[in-house]
Design a protein around this motif. Structure first.
Motif, PDB file in Angstrom:
ATOM      1  N   LEU A  71       0.849  -1.193   0.000  1.00  0.00           N
ATOM      2  CA  LEU A  71       0.000   0.000   0.000  1.00  0.00           C
ATOM      3  C   LEU A  71       0.885   1.245   0.000  1.00  0.00           C
ATOM      4  O   LEU A  71       1.052   1.904   1.032  1.00  0.00           O
ATOM      5  CB  LEU A  71      -0.915   0.007   1.226  1.00  0.00           C
ATOM      6  N   PRO A  72       1.457   1.579  -1.132  1.00  0.00           N
ATOM      7  CA  PRO A  72       2.360   2.734  -1.165  1.00  0.00           C
ATOM      8  C   PRO A  72       1.675   4.042  -0.835  1.00  0.00           C
ATOM      9  O   PRO A  72       2.312   4.989  -0.381  1.00  0.00           O
ATOM     10  CB  PRO A  72       2.892   2.723  -2.602  1.00  0.00           C
ATOM     11  N   ARG A  73       0.360   4.131  -1.047  1.00  0.00           N
ATOM     12  CA  ARG A  73      -0.377   5.366  -0.761  1.00  0.00           C
ATOM     13  C   ARG A  73      -1.310   5.218   0.438  1.00  0.00           C
ATOM     14  O   ARG A  73      -2.157   6.085   0.678  1.00  0.00           O
ATOM     15  CB  ARG A  73      -1.177   5.788  -1.996  1.00  0.00           C
ATOM     16  N   GLY A  74      -1.175   4.149   1.190  1.00  0.00           N
ATOM     17  CA  GLY A  74      -2.022   3.941   2.352  1.00  0.00           C
ATOM     18  C   GLY A  74      -3.443   3.571   1.965  1.00  0.00           C
ATOM     19  O   GLY A  74      -3.735   3.271   0.803  1.00  0.00           O
ATOM     20  N   THR A  75      -4.338   3.606   2.944  1.00  0.00           N
ATOM     21  CA  THR A  75      -5.733   3.265   2.699  1.00  0.00           C
ATOM     22  C   THR A  75      -6.525   4.529   2.356  1.00  0.00           C
ATOM     23  O   THR A  75      -6.147   5.631   2.744  1.00  0.00           O
ATOM     24  CB  THR A  75      -6.354   2.577   3.933  1.00  0.00           C
ATOM     25  N   PRO A  76      -7.639   4.396   1.642  1.00  0.00           N
ATOM     26  CA  PRO A  76      -8.367   5.573   1.169  1.00  0.00           C
ATOM     27  C   PRO A  76      -9.200   6.224   2.262  1.00  0.00           C
ATOM     28  O   PRO A  76      -9.576   5.594   3.251  1.00  0.00           O
ATOM     29  CB  PRO A  76      -9.274   5.000   0.072  1.00  0.00           C
ATOM     30  N   GLY A  77      -9.486   7.494   2.084  1.00  0.00           N
ATOM     31  CA  GLY A  77     -10.406   8.235   2.937  1.00  0.00           C
ATOM     32  C   GLY A  77     -11.638   8.615   2.125  1.00  0.00           C
ATOM     33  O   GLY A  77     -12.022   7.928   1.193  1.00  0.00           O
TER      34      GLY A  77
END
Length: 281
Positions: A186-192
């Motif tokens: 997850l290079p950009r993390g989890t979505p918001g």
């Protein structure tokens, strides 16, 4: 979820046994707050989506006639079943090892559906639409998470703070600089942006509530280690044959951080957003 990550069944593999000891609880007033906000009176049905080891569903079991928890991880479902037996609520609790994307799965309608820090792992648009269709008119979808915007200083408490930055650096030394999640990254993390997703599914009238935390908590080395292994980014299986080496290094890091083997932390506040199903459209 993000375009460059695909869910797989190893996401929380091996984490369930570490939840009860390692995860910080929701703010202690959460059940009372939900009871007041939702008008809970022991009737109706609750659907807990991504229930994990039953943390929310078990806490709310006495507020409903029936609770149904779903989670794709069989270890989580097994822990939820054990928790229900221990709490004496097995008769009113149903646990299903399925993904949220399989809803409605013939489960019927519900007065309340909860997502306790789980929604970001799902095909959110699809799941939100499915859950809205399972809510009775004026039923509630409740999004629950730790409050991310507060400062939780341990100034004045008895022990040093948990050395989270050093722990994160150790995890990266073993698993690489990019956050792991199951077999993927997850290079950009989890979505918001949950609000836009829920509104897009036709849910309305969001009401935000904050259940205050701030209580002083005392952590032990065992609880901190369990907390690390409860995370999707550092579940035990990700370390493979180096799991024992990692735990040994982690415990050495902790001993250096606090020779007493105790750390202080403040209870996070809990953020609750209640959305309503208008029952039309």
């Amino acid at each position: 979820m993000t375009d460059d990550w695909v869910w797989d069944e190893t996401l929380f593999s091996g984490a369930a046994l570490h939840y009860a000891r390692g995860r910080l609880p929701y703010a202690p007033g959460l059940v009372d707050s939900l009871t007041a906000v939702l008008g809970l009176d022991g009737r109706g049905r609750l659907l807990d989506v991504g229930c994990g080891p039953g943390t929310l569903a078990l806490a709310l079991a006495h507020s409903f006639e029936e609770v149904v928890g779903i989670d794709p991880d069989r270890g989580m479902i097994a822990e939820a079943e054990r928790g229900a037996r221990a709490a004496g609520v097995s008769r009113q609790a149903t646990w299903m090892p399925i993904r949220a994307e399989e809803l409605p799965a013939g489960l019927g309608t519900f007065a309340v559906a909860t997502f306790g820090q789980s929604f970001h792992w799902m095909d959110r648009e699809r799941v939100a639409r499915a859950v809205r269709g399972m809510l009775r008119p004026e039923g509630a979808l409740v999004h629950i998470s730790d409050l991310k915007t507060e400062s939780r200083s341990v100034e004045g408490l008895a022990h040093p703070p948990v050395p989270y930055a050093a722990i994160d650096a150790l995890v990266k030394r073993y698993l690489g600089p990019v956050r792991r999640a199951g077999r993927g990254l997850l290079p950009r993390g989890t979505p918001g942006g949950e609000a836009a997703v829920y509104a897009g599914a036709g849910l309305v009238d969001p009401q935000r509530h904050v259940v205050p935390g701030g209580q002083a908590l005392e952590r032990t080395s065992d609880s901190v280690v369990a907390g690390v292994f409860s995370l999707s980014s550092s579940t035990p299986h990700l370390f493979g044959a180096r799991r024992d080496d990692f735990e040994s290094d982690l415990r050495q890091l902790l001993r250096t951080s606090s020779p007493s083997g105790r750390w202080s932390e403040r209870q996070p506040s809990t953020e609750v957003v209640v959305w309503r199903n208008p029952g039309v459209g």
